[in-house]
Design a protein around this motif. Structure first.
Motif, PDB file in Angstrom:
ATOM      1  N   GLU A   1     -16.377 -62.489   3.958  1.00 31.01           N
ATOM      2  CA  GLU A   1     -15.893 -61.471   4.903  1.00 31.01           C
ATOM      3  C   GLU A   1     -14.614 -60.797   4.394  1.00 31.01           C
ATOM      4  OE1 GLU A   1     -15.186 -64.982   7.857  1.00 31.01           O
ATOM      5  OE2 GLU A   1     -13.883 -63.331   8.489  1.00 31.01           O
ATOM      6  N   ASP A   2     -13.822 -61.582   3.634  1.00 28.97           N
ATOM      7  CA  ASP A   2     -12.620 -60.970   3.047  1.00 28.97           C
ATOM      8  C   ASP A   2     -13.014 -59.911   2.027  1.00 28.97           C
ATOM      9  OD1 ASP A   2     -10.918 -62.579   4.492  1.00 28.97           O
ATOM     10  OD2 ASP A   2     -10.904 -64.163   2.973  1.00 28.97           O
ATOM     11  N   ILE A   3     -14.000 -60.284   1.205  1.00 27.12           N
ATOM     12  CA  ILE A   3     -14.464 -59.346   0.177  1.00 27.12           C
ATOM     13  C   ILE A   3     -15.009 -58.080   0.843  1.00 27.12           C
ATOM     14  CG2 ILE A   3     -16.155 -59.009  -1.693  1.00 27.12           C
ATOM     15  CD1 ILE A   3     -15.843 -62.052  -2.238  1.00 27.12           C
ATOM     16  N   ASN A   4     -15.777 -58.296   1.923  1.00 26.94           N
ATOM     17  CA  ASN A   4     -16.313 -57.138   2.634  1.00 26.94           C
ATOM     18  C   ASN A   4     -15.200 -56.251   3.177  1.00 26.94           C
ATOM     19  OD1 ASN A   4     -18.842 -58.021   2.084  1.00 26.94           O
ATOM     20  ND2 ASN A   4     -19.195 -58.942   4.105  1.00 26.94           N
ATOM     21  N   LYS A   5     -14.147 -56.901   3.684  1.00 29.41           N
ATOM     22  CA  LYS A   5     -13.012 -56.142   4.245  1.00 29.41           C
ATOM     23  C   LYS A   5     -12.384 -55.259   3.157  1.00 29.41           C
ATOM     24  CE  LYS A   5      -9.939 -54.807   7.099  1.00 29.41           C
ATOM     25  NZ  LYS A   5     -10.256 -53.962   8.262  1.00 29.41           N
ATOM     26  N   ILE A   6     -12.195 -55.852   1.968  1.00 30.18           N
ATOM     27  CA  ILE A   6     -11.597 -55.079   0.869  1.00 30.18           C
ATOM     28  C   ILE A   6     -12.493 -53.903   0.507  1.00 30.18           C
ATOM     29  CG2 ILE A   6     -10.734 -55.158  -1.516  1.00 30.18           C
ATOM     30  CD1 ILE A   6     -10.391 -58.214  -1.111  1.00 30.18           C
ATOM     31  N   LYS A   7     -13.806 -54.183   0.448  1.00 33.63           N
ATOM     32  CA  LYS A   7     -14.740 -53.109   0.105  1.00 33.63           C
ATOM     33  C   LYS A   7     -14.682 -51.994   1.141  1.00 33.63           C
ATOM     34  CE  LYS A   7     -18.097 -55.679  -2.645  1.00 33.63           C
ATOM     35  NZ  LYS A   7     -19.428 -56.283  -2.683  1.00 33.63           N
ATOM     36  N   GLU A   8     -14.584 -52.420   2.404  1.00 33.50           N
ATOM     37  CA  GLU A   8     -14.530 -51.449   3.502  1.00 33.50           C
ATOM     38  C   GLU A   8     -13.287 -50.557   3.361  1.00 33.50           C
ATOM     39  OE1 GLU A   8     -14.782 -53.482   7.353  1.00 33.50           O
ATOM     40  OE2 GLU A   8     -13.382 -51.952   8.083  1.00 33.50           O
ATOM     41  N   ILE A   9     -12.146 -51.198   3.023  1.00 36.06           N
ATOM     42  CA  ILE A   9     -10.910 -50.422   2.853  1.00 36.06           C
ATOM     43  C   ILE A   9     -11.075 -49.423   1.704  1.00 36.06           C
ATOM     44  CG2 ILE A   9      -8.485 -50.593   2.129  1.00 36.06           C
ATOM     45  CD1 ILE A   9      -8.390 -53.276   3.702  1.00 36.06           C
TER      46      ILE A   9
END
Lengths: 597, 160
Positions: B11-19
């Motif tokens: 989920e952290d990785i997804n958050k970074i990708k989203e940003i």
């Protein structure tokens, strides 16, 4: 517009807000509600009123009474006495540090007497979060004038004629900068506002942004119209949360009112503004470094030319002006270039905002006509030196500037006079120092800053400043030799002559100017190993005055290293070889027998 | 790069990708991306930088260069109560150095370090713009004005 009869303006500057200004605001609102007055009295959080050392401050309109040092608990009395009964609260009025007189209105206030507010015209007067309030104080009228009655070249001519020079430090004529950008034809151009105020001890730009954000937005749009740009960028540090939030609010409101965006005021001029965040690097105040930072890179400067006005952000013609410069634009458009150029000195027109701080009674934000003397600023506006001490120096220009001394007290402050005195205008930090400040330590303090902030690209700045800092460290520790002073001076000149950007070229100024003006203080450090101001710990010696010592043994008992010897009821002695200068003995002595030499 | 090794959750990785996506994966928006990531994680460990590198197609060395260039970005987690001592000139001439020294002694920390329990971290900053209150200390969002070395112990007690 607010139709309330009475307005209570609460200073929302960083100083006042940090000193329970928010709680005061809440309490005032609660008290008004408790007395069913919330509809007839309006509480407004404004920008900085400039009386920072006395905060939190409030101003009550239309009476124009200023109360200083207001605590949250005072809200009840303000509402019950001033608002409801119309009685002034004497104890909350400003006390003149010189005469002890109580002064009530803005006009009477001694710190205000010598001031002329152009850039700060609306700070502390309007609600910075209300565009209506700003418009009621003439915001966007200059933009309307420019769009309807002037051609781009008329605007540029007017700014040129006014003699306005960049307020960020360099003092380059603003109109000429705009003209260069105008003459460089390009499909895309940019208008940038440099709000990356990194000078330690300076808060002019953030106060303008916090107190009157529309002044900056409007001026950027005018600049965009003049140079034919459609895009504005504000480069601001993320550490200024209040300024950022007020700017965002102001941009949103201006868009809603059609004052930013496409076809502004029905004209065919379109302009919009975006915020770009810095992340804390002093060198980003340099325009090429700022542009690299906005492009997502390390904020390292590059060689000029090309100047940004020719090739800047994304290789397009870019105007970079500082916040205060922009804040001067609209009044010039509305009142004319002659009005502006009638203020100030021959080559420095208009006013300058200073963040007046340090060992002075009235710390605060001030704006004075160019040409005002340091004496007027310190004595009349600043209310003199704190605790009746003696003035020693005033530092302008931050880490790029130098110290002004007693002999400069009557020099009119302007760009050229400050450079002639070995300092510079800089962005407007003005720090006053008294007899207790050691000038060698002050120079060291600024170099420490430069060493930390040097971007590391060119070696004179990266290595040279580090070596100078080491030398100063040596001197303040008592390990310096007289030859170090010449060595310092040589290094200063080499760094000045060979550094790439303004940061390196000006970084030796604090050292050079203190060496020049306080040579004897440096000499005392390297020859007799004394610090005349008593600031450098390693050069001090604790000493017992035999005549005052009653031999109570208190000092000897508290000394952690056993450096004090003496018989009971006989004067004691401190052995400087053992003493670690912790000061415990001096604290313990009831007879003032221990002094520092 | 960083001494602390962490494992990013999906989920952290997804958050970074989203940003990154929200800025159009534009490498010129790197600083904005870093701001958002630091807002989310509290700091910018090497592992976060690596994901950004993949997303923006920028070498991780460049990202590291940018992160370490700006004082606002940090690669070590800050304490629960970050303490910042203002070392602007106005605070300096009114004795900020002695206040900093007292915090250092009381907490046993150097500037830039965090206590082992993660409670306090110590940093110095340049001018918070409250020169009228000099010397100024900030703990989290709270401002302490006119701080004397003797006040330090009592200030820290508020956070016990």
């Amino acid at each position: 517009m607010a139709k309330e009869r009475i307005q209570i303006m609460v200073c929302g500057g960083t100083g006042c807000t940090g000193d329970q200004g928010e709680a005061l605001l809440d309490n005032l609102k609660l008290e008004l509600e408790a007395n069913a007055l919330e509809n007839s009295v309006n509480v407004v959080k404004t920008g900085c009123m400039g009386l920072c050392s006395m905060g939190p401050n409030i101003k009550i309109l239309p009476d124009n009474i200023i109360y200083t040092g207001v605590r949250p608990d005072d809200a009840r009395e303000i509402v019950s006495e001033h608002i409801m009964k119309g009685r002034r609260i004497e104890r909350l009025l400003f006390t003149d540090p010189g005469s002890g007189e109580k002064l009530a209105t803005e006009k009477e206030l001694s710190p205000h007497r010598k001031q002329l507010r152009i850039a700060l015209r609306n700070c502390g007067i309007i609600d910075p979060e209300s565009i209506d309030d700003a418009i009621a104080h003439d915001a966007y009228e200059a933009l309307a004038t420019a769009l309807t009655n002037m051609k781009p070249l008329d605007v540029i001519k007017l700014i040129k004629d006014s003699g306005l020079r960049g307020r960020g430090g360099g003092g380059f004529p603003t109109g000429i900068k705009w003209e260069i950008a105008f003459n460089n034809k390009s499909d895309v151009k940019y208008v940038v506002c440099n709000a990356d105020e990194g000078d330690p001890g300076a808060f002019m730009d953030r106060s303008i942004l916090e107190g009157d954000p529309h002044a900056v937005l409007e001026a950027m749009a005018i600049c965009g119209y003049a140079i034919e740009a459609a895009k504005g960028l504000i480069y601001i540090r993320a550490e200024y949360p209040l300024a950022v939030s007020r700017l965002n609010t102001a941009i949103r409101q201006a868009r809603e009112y059609g004052l930013l965006g496409t076809n502004i005021m029905g004209s065919d001029f379109s302009f919009d503004i975006e915020i770009k965040y810095g992340a804390g690097a002093f060198v980003c105040g340099e325009e090429t470094a700022l542009i690299h930072s906005m492009e997502g890179d390390r904020g390292e400067p590059t060689v000029k030319p090309p100047f940004p006005a020719v090739s800047g952000f994304r290789e397009k013609p870019t105007i970079v002006n500082n916040v205060e410069t922009y804040a001067c634009i609209s009044p010039i458009i509305l009142k004319g270039s002659e009005w502006f150029s009638s203020i100030g000195t021959e080559k420095s027109k208009g006013t300058k905002v200073f963040a007046l701080a340090g060992k002075i009674n009235n710390v605060g934000l001030i704006e004075v006509p160019m040409g005002t003397t340091l004496r007027e600023v310190i004595n009349e506006i600043g209310g003199g030196i704190r605790n009746g001490k003696k003035f020693k120096a005033a530092q302008t220009g931050g880490p790029s500037g130098g110290c002004l001394t007693e002999k400069h007290l009557d020099t009119p402050i302007d760009f050229d006079n400050l450079i002639a005195a070995g300092s510079m205008m800089g962005s407007g930090g003005l720090i006053v120092m008294d007899e207790d400040d050691c000038m060698v330590s002050v120079a060291k303090f600024f170099l420490e800053f430069t060493v930390e902030e040097s971007c590391g690209k060119c070696s004179p700045c990266r290595i040279g400043n580090k070596r100078m800092h080491e030398l100063l460290e040596h001197i303040t520790k008592g390990k310096g030799v007289p030859a170090d002073l010449e060595r310092l001076k040589n290094m200063c000149h080499v760094i000045k002559d060979t550094s790439l950007c303004g940061l390196g070229q000006s970084s030796p100024n604090p050292v050079l100017s203190t060496l020049e003006n306080f040579r004897e203080e440096y000499e005392a450090h390297v020859t007799v190993k004394k610090c005349p101001a008593g600031k450098c710990k390693d050069l001090m010696e604790y000493f017992i005055i035999a005549a005052n010592c009653v031999g109570c043994t208190a000092c000897a008992r508290v000394c952690p290293v056993g450096a004090i010897s003496g018989e009971r009821k006989e004067p004691h002695v401190i052995n400087p070889e053992i003493c670690i200068k912790c000061g415990a003995c001096m604290e313990k002595c009831k007879f003032d027998a221990i002094i520092i030499q | 790069m960083s001494s602390i090794k962490i494992e990013l959750r999906q989920e952290d990785i997804n958050k970074i990708k989203e940003i990154c996506t929200s800025f159009g994966n534009d490498p010129r928006e790197l600083i904005n991306v870093l701001h958002k990531c630091q807002e989310h994680f509290g700091y910018l460990p090497a592992e976060v930088q690596e994901v950004i590198s993949d997303e923006l197609e920028v070498p991780v060395a460049k990202i590291y260069g940018v992160v370490t260039f700006y004082s606002f970005f940090t690669m070590t987690p800050r304490g629960k109560h970050p303490i910042s001592i203002c070392m602007g000139t106005a605070c300096y001439v009114r004795g900020a150095e002695t206040v900093l020294e007292e915090f250092r002694k009381e907490l046993g920390l150097q500037v830039g370090q965090t206590t082992e329990d993660g409670k306090f971290s110590l940093s110095s900053l340049r001018c918070v713009g409250a020169c009228g209150l000099a010397p100024v200390v900030m703990i989290g969002d709270k401002t302490y004005g006119r701080v004397a070395p003797d006040d330090v112990r009592n200030i820290l007690k508020e956070y016990e």
